[in-house]
Design an enzyme around this catalytic site. Sequence first.
Site, PDB file in Angstrom:
ATOM      1  N   PRO A 128       0.808  -1.222   0.000  1.00 21.70           N
ATOM      2  CA  PRO A 128       0.000   0.000   0.000  1.00 21.70           C
ATOM      3  C   PRO A 128       0.840   1.270   0.000  1.00 21.70           C
ATOM      4  CG  PRO A 128      -0.930  -1.602   1.517  1.00 21.70           C
ATOM      5  CD  PRO A 128       0.395  -2.154   1.066  1.00 21.70           C
ATOM      6  N   TYR A 129       1.907   1.273   0.780  1.00 19.12           N
ATOM      7  CA  TYR A 129       2.775   2.449   0.857  1.00 19.12           C
ATOM      8  C   TYR A 129       3.463   2.695  -0.488  1.00 19.12           C
ATOM      9  CZ  TYR A 129       6.431   5.594   2.623  1.00 19.12           C
ATOM     10  OH  TYR A 129       7.265   6.663   2.835  1.00 19.12           O
ATOM     11  N   THR A 130       4.009   1.624  -1.076  1.00 20.72           N
ATOM     12  CA  THR A 130       4.720   1.749  -2.345  1.00 20.72           C
ATOM     13  C   THR A 130       3.789   2.231  -3.450  1.00 20.72           C
ATOM     14  OG1 THR A 130       6.297   0.033  -1.735  1.00 20.72           O
ATOM     15  CG2 THR A 130       6.046   0.482  -4.074  1.00 20.72           C
ATOM     16  N   SER A 132       1.077   4.006  -3.175  1.00 27.70           N
ATOM     17  CA  SER A 132       0.706   5.406  -2.955  1.00 27.70           C
ATOM     18  C   SER A 132       1.849   6.344  -3.323  1.00 27.70           C
ATOM     19  CB  SER A 132       0.285   5.630  -1.496  1.00 27.70           C
ATOM     20  OG  SER A 132       1.390   5.508  -0.604  1.00 27.70           O
TER      21      SER A 132
END
Length: 273
Positions: A128-130, A132
């Site tokens: 999810p972080y990557t 975004s």
Amino acid sequence: MSFNGCPFQGIESLSAEARKSIGNGRSLDAFLMDVTSDESVGKVARRLEEKCEKFGGLHALVNNAGITGKHIADDFLDMNEYLKVAEINLWGPVRATMAVKKLLKKARGRVIQVASICARVGLPGLGPYTVSKYGVSAYCDVIRQELRPFGISVHILEPGFFDTPLINRQKIDAEISEAWEQAPSDVKKEYGEKFFNDARQSTQLFLNSIASSQISLVIDAYYHAITAKYPRSRYQIGWDSILLFIPFSYLPTGLQDYIFAAAGLFLPKPACH
């Protein structure tokens, strides 16, 4: 200045510190803003229009609100996790930028976006972080060209791993445990409990070995991007960003895959492997 989820005490403390530092009765106009809310961002934009009228617009917008999300394989996540992270890390900066774009045009200002080395390298276990960070970096690449005729410049910060609350070890470990506990039984069987234990250990080992305590490097990059006459388009910050992840990002995809697989980086192998 904007905050996401910080208490009012933080605003009061920051304002008081600014009064002491700036002097001459001047202070910092600090306020709360929820970057996930159209209403909250719109309210701040209207406030800025009033404040910035005498200055001829807004000199700089700094988008730095962000969360990491859960550090674990995609099989242990759901859409809500991706949406939660993207709402802050991706749509938050887009929302804020669109809201103050007119003010930036008046001042021929600049947009400073905090991305990450995860906008260059897709790290297993940080889906999810990557996603975004790739998204917000792409947005900045687009508006850099679109806003250039209006005199607006766009600048991306690409820090590596720094020892901030964003990578709080206890929080990360608790989130990995929660993801394991909530996983369907077939997923647990597929991966095995050893995977869970190894994931916890490897995550802690990775953060302990690579996270830098030199937060001043990030602050210096912020300051340069905001104040310099000729700020850089991209800022690589931290030894891991400069010497490891950015060079790695230029390798052919097949070679990147081989290195990830050979080194067993970031995620242990599941039981079914």
